[in-house]
Design an enzyme around this catalytic site. Structure first.
Site, mmCIF file in Angstrom:
data_model
loop_
_atom_site.group_PDB
_atom_site.id
_atom_site.type_symbol
_atom_site.label_atom_id
_atom_site.label_comp_id
_atom_site.label_asym_id
_atom_site.label_seq_id
_atom_site.Cartn_x
_atom_site.Cartn_y
_atom_site.Cartn_z
ATOM 1 N N ASP A 46 0.830 -1.203 0.000
ATOM 2 C CA ASP A 46 0.000 0.000 0.000
ATOM 3 C C ASP A 46 0.872 1.263 0.000
ATOM 4 O O ASP A 46 0.675 2.174 0.807
ATOM 5 C CB ASP A 46 -0.948 0.010 1.204
ATOM 6 C CG ASP A 46 -2.099 0.993 1.044
ATOM 7 O OD1 ASP A 46 -2.412 1.353 -0.115
ATOM 8 O OD2 ASP A 46 -2.685 1.402 2.066
ATOM 9 N N ASP A 74 12.510 -18.569 1.008
ATOM 10 C CA ASP A 74 12.133 -19.442 -0.105
ATOM 11 C C ASP A 74 11.087 -18.797 -1.009
ATOM 12 O O ASP A 74 11.041 -19.058 -2.202
ATOM 13 C CB ASP A 74 11.578 -20.772 0.432
ATOM 14 C CG ASP A 74 12.645 -21.578 1.160
ATOM 15 O OD1 ASP A 74 13.833 -21.412 0.820
ATOM 16 O OD2 ASP A 74 12.287 -22.334 2.075
#
Length: 216
Positions: A46, A74
């Site tokens: 945002d 990951d």
């Protein structure tokens, strides 16, 4: 954060060009840190002027992480489908949100590009420019389309700068910095996420011109 938000300062017309460029650079550094240096990488989701706060020296701090998402090591390299709903604010949201594509740090890059264009032009992304057509009608264009059109059609860089730079600056701006910030911003708002730079690349590009002053 003595000076409130970037949004408030743009509305009040308090910021000169040097402050705007430093805010653009500082915000890019903050997002690069979130994306690439934190133990868990953070997608803000945002980025907008209301969420960039300014301290007593007008140094920016990225704030309001209510819509943010933490990614582990990951997950960082690939797109992340683990968003249950669209996040962000209209006018600053990357196309990925609307087309249900994988979400990566490039959504913040897109939003940053919109904010950068807003700082240059003084125009919000939802503000419509009315351009008279040759037939006497009115053509409505949003901020990115308007800026892109000016840059592509201008005979020289100085010509499009005079057209788009916030008139509240009274012509007081550094041409070299305006040129690089607009070009970087337009790269950031590419529809294809793979064509957008990373935030660390944005910082590098802005710094490449930061010490080359071309008085205007």
């Amino acid at each position: 954060m003595e000076h409130g938000s970037l949004a408030e300062n743009l509305v009040s017309k308090r910021l000169d060009w040097k402050q705007r460029f430093n805010i653009a650079l500082g915000t890019a550094r903050g997002l690069a840190y979130l994306h690439e240096e934190c133990l868990e990488w953070v997608l803000h989701c945002d980025v907008k002027p209301q969420n960039i706060l300014l301290d007593s020296d007008f140094q920016p701090k990225v704030a309001d992480f209510g819509l943010s998402k933490l990614l582990n090591r990951d997950e960082r390299g690939g797109s992340n489908p683990a968003f249950s709903r669209i996040r962000g604010t209209r006018g600053y949201m990357a196309p990925e949100w609307l087309y249900n594509l994988g979400i990566t740090s490039k959504v913040d890059v897109f939003s940053y590009g919109i904010v950068a264009l807003e700082m240059v032009t003084g125009k919000s992304p939802m503000e419509i420019r009315s351009l008279e057509t040759g037939e006497g009608g009115v053509e409505h264009r949003r901020l990115v389309t308007w800026v892109t059109g000016k840059v592509k059609s201008a005979p020289t860089a100085m010509f499009w700068m005079e057209e788009i730079v916030d008139p509240n600056l009274d012509g007081q701006f550094d041409a070299s910095q305006v040129e690089i910030l607009v070009k970087v911003a337009l790269q950031c708002v590419q529809d294809d996420m793979n064509e957008r730079p990373s935030m660390s690349q944005v910082v590098e590009m802005l710094l490449s011109r930061d010490n080359r002053i071309s008085p205007r």
